[in-house]
Design a protein around this motif. Structure first.
Motif, PDB file in Angstrom:
ATOM      1  N   GLY A  94       0.778  -1.153   0.052  1.00  0.00           N
ATOM      2  CA  GLY A  94       0.046   0.064  -0.170  1.00  0.00           C
ATOM      3  C   GLY A  94       0.871   1.426   0.178  1.00  0.00           C
ATOM      4  O   GLY A  94       0.256   2.429   0.269  1.00  0.00           O
ATOM      5  N   LYS A  95       2.145   1.225  -0.345  1.00  0.00           N
ATOM      6  CA  LYS A  95       2.982   2.384  -0.279  1.00  0.00           C
ATOM      7  C   LYS A  95       2.484   3.460  -1.302  1.00  0.00           C
ATOM      8  O   LYS A  95       2.642   4.639  -0.841  1.00  0.00           O
ATOM      9  N   GLY A  96       2.030   3.165  -2.423  1.00  0.00           N
ATOM     10  CA  GLY A  96       1.620   4.129  -3.379  1.00  0.00           C
ATOM     11  C   GLY A  96       0.233   4.888  -2.804  1.00  0.00           C
ATOM     12  O   GLY A  96       0.223   6.123  -2.759  1.00  0.00           O
ATOM     13  N   THR A  97      -0.444   4.342  -2.072  1.00  0.00           N
ATOM     14  CA  THR A  97      -1.911   4.861  -1.552  1.00  0.00           C
ATOM     15  C   THR A  97      -1.476   5.609  -0.328  1.00  0.00           C
ATOM     16  O   THR A  97      -1.801   6.760  -0.223  1.00  0.00           O
ATOM     17  N   GLN A  98      -0.712   5.129   0.591  1.00  0.00           N
ATOM     18  CA  GLN A  98      -0.100   5.900   1.669  1.00  0.00           C
ATOM     19  C   GLN A  98       0.831   7.025   1.245  1.00  0.00           C
ATOM     20  O   GLN A  98       0.524   8.197   1.748  1.00  0.00           O
ATOM     21  N   ALA A  99       1.662   7.133   0.145  1.00  0.00           N
ATOM     22  CA  ALA A  99       2.480   8.091  -0.225  1.00  0.00           C
ATOM     23  C   ALA A  99       1.677   9.361  -0.690  1.00  0.00           C
ATOM     24  O   ALA A  99       1.712  10.238  -0.403  1.00  0.00           O
ATOM     25  N   ALA A 100       0.451   9.103  -1.421  1.00  0.00           N
ATOM     26  CA  ALA A 100      -0.357   9.985  -2.035  1.00  0.00           C
ATOM     27  C   ALA A 100      -1.185  10.805  -1.018  1.00  0.00           C
ATOM     28  O   ALA A 100      -1.081  12.092  -0.789  1.00  0.00           O
ATOM     29  N   LEU A 101      -1.643   9.982   0.112  1.00  0.00           N
ATOM     30  CA  LEU A 101      -2.315  10.651   1.298  1.00  0.00           C
ATOM     31  C   LEU A 101      -1.273  11.397   2.251  1.00  0.00           C
ATOM     32  O   LEU A 101      -1.605  12.465   2.656  1.00  0.00           O
ATOM     33  N   LEU A 102      -0.238  10.720   2.304  1.00  0.00           N
ATOM     34  CA  LEU A 102       0.994  11.562   3.381  1.00  0.00           C
ATOM     35  C   LEU A 102       1.552  12.677   2.451  1.00  0.00           C
ATOM     36  O   LEU A 102       1.522  13.830   3.165  1.00  0.00           O
ATOM     37  N   SER A 103       1.699  12.438   1.209  1.00  0.00           N
ATOM     38  CA  SER A 103       2.180  13.612   0.630  1.00  0.00           C
ATOM     39  C   SER A 103       1.163  14.936   0.526  1.00  0.00           C
ATOM     40  O   SER A 103       1.495  16.061   0.799  1.00  0.00           O
ATOM     41  N   ASP A 104      -0.108  14.891   0.427  1.00  0.00           N
ATOM     42  CA  ASP A 104      -1.058  15.739   0.537  1.00  0.00           C
ATOM     43  C   ASP A 104      -1.091  16.346   1.971  1.00  0.00           C
ATOM     44  O   ASP A 104      -1.182  17.647   2.281  1.00  0.00           O
ATOM     45  N   THR A 105      -1.126  15.510   2.951  1.00  0.00           N
ATOM     46  CA  THR A 105      -1.125  15.890   4.365  1.00  0.00           C
ATOM     47  C   THR A 105       0.075  16.861   4.872  1.00  0.00           C
ATOM     48  O   THR A 105      -0.047  17.779   5.503  1.00  0.00           O
ATOM     49  N   LEU A 106       1.143  16.253   4.468  1.00  0.00           N
ATOM     50  CA  LEU A 106       2.605  16.912   4.758  1.00  0.00           C
ATOM     51  C   LEU A 106       2.974  17.778   3.798  1.00  0.00           C
ATOM     52  O   LEU A 106       4.049  18.630   4.169  1.00  0.00           O
ATOM     53  N   LYS A 107       2.227  17.876   2.862  1.00  0.00           N
ATOM     54  CA  LYS A 107       2.563  19.100   1.990  1.00  0.00           C
ATOM     55  C   LYS A 107       3.971  19.033   1.171  1.00  0.00           C
ATOM     56  O   LYS A 107       4.840  19.780   1.182  1.00  0.00           O
ATOM     57  N   ILE A 108       4.253  17.828   0.918  1.00  0.00           N
ATOM     58  CA  ILE A 108       5.674  17.299   0.289  1.00  0.00           C
ATOM     59  C   ILE A 108       5.365  16.577  -0.838  1.00  0.00           C
ATOM     60  O   ILE A 108       4.455  15.695  -0.974  1.00  0.00           O
ATOM     61  N   PRO A 109       6.031  16.530  -1.768  1.00  0.00           N
ATOM     62  CA  PRO A 109       5.806  15.959  -3.261  1.00  0.00           C
ATOM     63  C   PRO A 109       6.199  14.340  -2.969  1.00  0.00           C
ATOM     64  O   PRO A 109       7.037  14.114  -2.426  1.00  0.00           O
ATOM     65  N   HIS A 110       5.395  13.542  -3.492  1.00  0.00           N
ATOM     66  CA  HIS A 110       5.679  12.084  -3.635  1.00  0.00           C
ATOM     67  C   HIS A 110       6.509  11.863  -5.096  1.00  0.00           C
ATOM     68  O   HIS A 110       5.923  12.332  -5.873  1.00  0.00           O
ATOM     69  N   ILE A 111       7.570  11.266  -4.771  1.00  0.00           N
ATOM     70  CA  ILE A 111       8.406  11.118  -5.791  1.00  0.00           C
ATOM     71  C   ILE A 111       8.661   9.612  -5.738  1.00  0.00           C
ATOM     72  O   ILE A 111       9.298   8.949  -5.116  1.00  0.00           O
TER      73      ILE A 111
END
Length: 181
Positions: A12-29
């Motif tokens: 679930g890394k991709g799913t979590q990355a999108a959510l964390l990127s949005d919450t933390l305001k940092i780009p998902h690379i």
């Protein structure tokens, strides 16, 4: 915040990355996204990657690392980033550490999504992709154990192990709590 996500395929890394990127305001690379972007734009690195892909070979670490370095130098990554798919090996981890050290930076945390092999197989079979059969999935898990799992020990001082077998929202909440956000 500078983060790396680890975990087996299907964690679930991709799913979590999108959510964390949005919450933390940092780009998902994501390295997959980097490959696609460089190839579609026809960059020199994209052309190099395409040659290997067309030949059915893995893109060499040097090409991947150069794509990551170019991406980390973009303005939106100045205050942090979330890397997904890089590093995959100790060699790549050492290259990333060198890239960051040259700028006086370091990783804040490595998030390791922990999930049992049976749950991974179940999740990936449920996706219904043509290339996802149980043998293929178990082979990918073996490659992960051999090549990527050693990063867990490599990053033990900044590692956050997160149980990734619950629902998406609970996993995100647990991750954010672990990050103290």
């Amino acid at each position: 915040m500078r983060l790396v996500l680890l975990g087996p395929p299907g964690a679930g890394k991709g799913t979590q990355a999108a959510l964390l990127s949005d919450t933390l305001k940092i780009p998902h690379i994501s390295t997959g996204d980097l490959f696609r972007a460089n190839i579609s734009k026809g960059t020199d690195l994209g052309k190099q990657a395409q040659e290997y892909i067309d030949a059915g070979k893995l893109v060499p670490t040097e090409v991947t690392a150069n794509m990551v370095q170019d991406r980390l130098e973009q303005d939106d990554a100045a205050d942090g980033f979330l890397l997904d798919g890089f590093p995959r090996t100790i060699e790549q981890a050492e290259l990333l550490e060198k890239m960051l050290a040259e700028k006086g930076l370091h990783l804040d945390h490595v998030i390791n999504y922990v999930v049992s092999e049976d749950v991974v197989v179940e999740r990936m079979l449920a996706r219904g992709r043509g290339d996802d059969n149980e043998d293929t999935i178990r082979t990918r898990l073996e490659v992960y154990r051999t090549e990527t799992a050693p990063l867990i020990e490599h990053y033990q001082d900044i590692l956050l192990n997160i149980d990734a077998e619950g629902n998406v929202e609970d996993i995100t909440a647990t991750t954010l709590d672990a990050l103290d956000k």
